[in-house]
Design an enzyme around this catalytic site. Structure first.
Site, PDB file in Angstrom:
ATOM      1  N   ASN A 148      97.141  50.825  41.044  1.00  9.53           N
ATOM      2  CA  ASN A 148      98.066  51.250  39.994  1.00  9.53           C
ATOM      3  C   ASN A 148      97.528  52.404  39.148  1.00  9.53           C
ATOM      4  O   ASN A 148      98.251  52.946  38.307  1.00  9.53           O
ATOM      5  CB  ASN A 148      98.444  50.067  39.096  1.00  9.53           C
ATOM      6  N   ASP A 206      92.034  53.015  32.113  1.00  8.50           N
ATOM      7  CA  ASP A 206      92.467  51.687  32.535  1.00  8.50           C
ATOM      8  C   ASP A 206      91.570  50.642  31.854  1.00  8.50           C
ATOM      9  O   ASP A 206      90.441  50.954  31.447  1.00  8.50           O
ATOM     10  CB  ASP A 206      92.352  51.587  34.061  1.00  8.50           C
ATOM     11  N   ASP A 225      91.194  46.657  32.761  1.00  4.44           N
ATOM     12  CA  ASP A 225      90.530  45.680  33.633  1.00  4.44           C
ATOM     13  C   ASP A 225      89.876  46.362  34.824  1.00  4.44           C
ATOM     14  O   ASP A 225      90.510  47.109  35.563  1.00  4.44           O
ATOM     15  CB  ASP A 225      91.538  44.624  34.097  1.00  4.44           C
ATOM     16  N   ASP A 228      90.348  52.142  38.566  1.00  6.36           N
ATOM     17  CA  ASP A 228      89.686  51.464  39.688  1.00  6.36           C
ATOM     18  C   ASP A 228      90.633  50.902  40.737  1.00  6.36           C
ATOM     19  O   ASP A 228      90.211  50.558  41.832  1.00  6.36           O
ATOM     20  CB  ASP A 228      88.824  50.308  39.158  1.00  6.36           C
ATOM     21  N   THR A 274      97.362  50.826  30.760  1.00  4.42           N
ATOM     22  CA  THR A 274      97.186  49.502  31.343  1.00  4.42           C
ATOM     23  C   THR A 274      98.489  48.900  31.852  1.00  4.42           C
ATOM     24  O   THR A 274      99.581  49.338  31.468  1.00  4.42           O
ATOM     25  CB  THR A 274      96.574  48.561  30.279  1.00  4.42           C
TER      26      THR A 274
END
Length: 270
Positions: free
Chosen positions: A224, A9, A11, A221, A43
């Site tokens: 999703n 991921d 962000d 984190d 992402t």
């Protein structure tokens, strides 16, 4: 079995809280790639929004892949060949826009060329998304979204966190059965095709590359990221991850401000 693919991921995971890719994380991932491990950015962003990170890591060849729109699109970076895609329809737009209106939150549509909104009073969170993913904003009325259809890859309900959380609590169970609904940030609720998720996208890519889940590591984190952590042989939660991600993960690493991605890759791959 050794890890042959690492799905990461962006962000809150790959980049730090200043949205920067640190030298340690960059060098560690390049070292893993040099060892023959596939590095795949996974992402919610579209391809233009992940281009800077792909270029920084050298993931720009015909041997590289990227998973975008939270798993709705899986493609080869160099050739742009689509390995998997799952888009939404005009009927979906009517359904989702009605729900957003009923809940009293803003909605925008992510396409391959722009972010479309039917709100003349454009939400600052739509503006933020436009800046984050390097995509223009285009106004199109709700009627025009039907009569002049665009490619709808995902939709996002957006608002102040408290307002959005209150709205989420009112979403009927049958709506969640019709779509994949995931929160990607305190102010973003993403609505995807029911057959799309990061986990599905990752599984599709692994199959294309003839890899098993045991050969895959996934690092994330937020909500999703759950499906890809569940799919991977080693699911990794960042220290800054939300509680449910830590519960699902096999391993917890340091935060995105402490080079957590580098630490776990050094331990399990290098």
């Amino acid at each position: 079995m050794s890890i042959r693919l690492i799905a990461i991921d962006i962000d809150g995971t790959l980049v730090n809280s200043e949205r920067k890719l640190t030298e340690r994380v960059k060098n560690t991932l390049i070292a893993a790639r040099d060892k023959g491990v596939k590095i795949v950015l996974c992402t919610g962003r579209p391809l233009p929004g992940v281009q800077p990170e792909l270029e920084a890591l050298g993931l720009v060849t015909d041997e590289d892949y990227v998973i975008t729109y939270n798993g709705s699109l899986v493609q080869n970076v160099g050739t742009k060949e689509e390995i998997f895609s799952a888009h939404l329809s005009q009927d979906d737009y009517l359904d989702v826009s009605y729900m957003a209106q009923k809940l009293g939150v803003h909605l925008h549509v992510s396409s391959s060329d722009a972010i479309y909104t039917a709100h003349r009073d454009i939400s600052p969170y739509t503006v933020h998304e436009s800046w984050l993913v390097h995509m223009p904003i285009k106004f199109r009325s709700a009627d025009e979204m039907i009569t002049e259809p665009v490619e709808m890859i995902k939709m996002m309900m957006i608002d102040e966190p408290a307002i959005l959380d209150a709205a989420i609590a009112q979403i009927p169970a049958d709506f969640k059965e019709r779509y994949t609904v995931v929160k990607s940030a305190p102010f973003y609720l993403e609505v995807l095709h029911p057959g799309a998720s990061k986990g599905v996208g990752l599984a599709q890519l692994a199959s294309h590359l003839e890899l098993t889940s045991d050969e895959v590591m996934a690092i994330g984190d937020n909500e999703n990221d759950l499906t890809m952590l569940e799919y991977a042989g080693i699911g990794v939660a960042m220290k800054n991850a939300i509680p449910i991600v830590k519960e699902v993960a096999d391993v917890e690493t340091a935060s995105n401000d402490e080079d957590g991605v580098a630490l776990v890759v050094e331990q399990y791959v290098l």
